[in-house]
Scaffold this motif. Structure first.
Motif, PDB file in Angstrom:
ATOM      1  N   ILE A 191       0.827  -1.217   0.000  1.00 57.28           N
ATOM      2  CA  ILE A 191       0.000   0.000   0.000  1.00 57.28           C
ATOM      3  C   ILE A 191       0.857   1.261   0.000  1.00 57.28           C
ATOM      4  N   ALA A 192       0.688   2.092  -0.991  1.00 52.99           N
ATOM      5  CA  ALA A 192       1.402   3.369  -1.050  1.00 52.99           C
ATOM      6  C   ALA A 192       1.030   4.220   0.158  1.00 52.99           C
ATOM      7  N   GLY A 193       2.035   4.778   0.827  1.00 53.53           N
ATOM      8  CA  GLY A 193       1.791   5.619   1.999  1.00 53.53           C
ATOM      9  C   GLY A 193       1.534   4.853   3.274  1.00 53.53           C
ATOM     10  N   ALA A 194       1.718   3.521   3.256  1.00 55.02           N
ATOM     11  CA  ALA A 194       1.397   2.691   4.419  1.00 55.02           C
ATOM     12  C   ALA A 194       2.282   3.010   5.628  1.00 55.02           C
ATOM     13  N   PHE A 195       1.695   2.790   6.798  1.00 56.08           N
ATOM     14  CA  PHE A 195       2.390   2.999   8.074  1.00 56.08           C
ATOM     15  C   PHE A 195       1.938   1.927   9.050  1.00 56.08           C
ATOM     16  N   GLY A 196       2.880   1.328   9.787  1.00 57.92           N
ATOM     17  CA  GLY A 196       2.493   0.304  10.753  1.00 57.92           C
ATOM     18  C   GLY A 196       3.667  -0.160  11.586  1.00 57.92           C
ATOM     19  N   THR A 197       3.509  -1.329  12.184  1.00 52.96           N
ATOM     20  CA  THR A 197       4.529  -1.860  13.094  1.00 52.96           C
ATOM     21  C   THR A 197       4.989  -3.240  12.647  1.00 52.96           C
ATOM     22  N   THR A 198       6.216  -3.569  13.002  1.00 52.85           N
ATOM     23  CA  THR A 198       6.762  -4.907  12.776  1.00 52.85           C
ATOM     24  C   THR A 198       8.039  -5.025  13.612  1.00 52.85           C
ATOM     25  N   THR A 199       8.907  -5.960  13.269  1.00 58.90           N
ATOM     26  CA  THR A 199      10.173  -6.123  13.970  1.00 58.90           C
ATOM     27  C   THR A 199      11.308  -6.188  12.966  1.00 58.90           C
ATOM     28  N   THR A 200      12.509  -5.823  13.409  1.00 61.85           N
ATOM     29  CA  THR A 200      13.661  -5.928  12.518  1.00 61.85           C
ATOM     30  C   THR A 200      13.981  -7.391  12.226  1.00 61.85           C
ATOM     31  N   LEU A 201      13.623  -8.292  13.132  1.00 63.31           N
ATOM     32  CA  LEU A 201      13.833  -9.720  12.889  1.00 63.31           C
ATOM     33  C   LEU A 201      13.080 -10.155  11.645  1.00 63.31           C
ATOM     34  N   LEU A 202      11.808  -9.805  11.548  1.00 58.61           N
ATOM     35  CA  LEU A 202      11.002 -10.183  10.393  1.00 58.61           C
ATOM     36  C   LEU A 202      11.526  -9.520   9.121  1.00 58.61           C
ATOM     37  N   ILE A 203      11.816  -8.235   9.192  1.00 58.29           N
ATOM     38  CA  ILE A 203      12.275  -7.504   8.014  1.00 58.29           C
ATOM     39  C   ILE A 203      13.542  -8.123   7.442  1.00 58.29           C
ATOM     40  N   ASN A 204      14.512  -8.397   8.301  1.00 58.24           N
ATOM     41  CA  ASN A 204      15.795  -8.923   7.840  1.00 58.24           C
ATOM     42  C   ASN A 204      15.692 -10.375   7.385  1.00 58.24           C
TER      43      ASN A 204
END
Length: 233
Positions: A191-204
């Protein structure tokens, strides 16, 4: 290390855990649970398989913390991993949990949002609806987690203003709620302009294409996290 906002990944198992398989076959250990750790567990599982003959690690797609625990109790998993402590009723059913890792908890945006720093006050304004556009005029599109999800509880614990703002966000019509960490990451990427939460573990672990702004001027790097400069995790 004591942190104000702990985000632990824990292994959950019955007091006695067994592997499935016959002597002539590879024993199989089925794992599943929170999407925050699914990608990382696949990496660890592959590494373990490479070093251990005769054992296969099967990691299911994101089940959520509660889904992982329920699958474990139903005998579908050998072990589960969660991002929340066990409930008392779960312990009473013979489950035991052990913390295995911590990860920074982060606020993120779609990769094309050019924002380098966020503040807790500014985040509260986004959730409450007071702030609806990024600096370039692009519409902010919040991606929420369920109200009683671990991510939501962490956000609400950061300040009374954030608690009130997130409750307001959940009261809005047309809100976008992602049921799992995996779903949330997909929405944040899409989604363009999206904002939310997650963890660096998941991202990496999953090589997610997301923008990770600093929070209150502090980057969620491993060094800043270990020495306590970045306390959100």
């Amino acid at each position: 290390m004591n942190r104000a906002f702990p985000y632990f990944i824990t292994f959950v198992a019955f007091l006695f855990c067994s592997l499935h398989g016959h002597a002539a076959e590879k024993a199989v250990l089925n794992l599943g649970g929170t999407g925050a750790a699914t990608g990382a567990m696949k990496i660890l599982g592959n590494s373990y398989e490479a070093q251990s003959e005769g054992i296969k690690i099967n990691v299911f797609p994101s089940l959520g913390s509660g889904g992982g625990v329920r699958a474990l109790l139903a005998g579908k998993l050998g072990m589960a991993f969660t991002s929340r402590p066990l409930k008392e009723k779960e312990k009473q059913q013979g489950l035991t949990a052990h913390a295995i890792m911590e990860t920074p908890f982060v606020f993120v945006t779609h990769a094309d949002v050019n924002v380098v720093n966020l503040t807790l006050e500014g985040i509260a304004d986004i959730y409450s609806g007071k702030r609806t556009q990024w600096p370039n005029g692009q519409l902010i599109r919040p991606v929420l987690r369920p109200k009683y999800d671990a991510d939501s509880k962490i956000v609400m614990s950061m300040s009374s203003a954030l608690e009130d703002a997130l409750k307001t966000a959940h009261s809005h019509s047309g809100k976008n709620i992602a049921a799992t960490d995996f779903d949330s990451a997909n929405e944040l990427e899409r989604i363009a302009g999206a904002f939310g939460t997650t963890t660096t573990l998941l991202i990496n672990a999953e090589n997610r294409r997301l923008n990770i702004p600093q929070l209150e001027g502090i980057a969620p790097t491993p060094t800043n996290y270990r020495n306590g400069l970045y306390p959100f995790g």
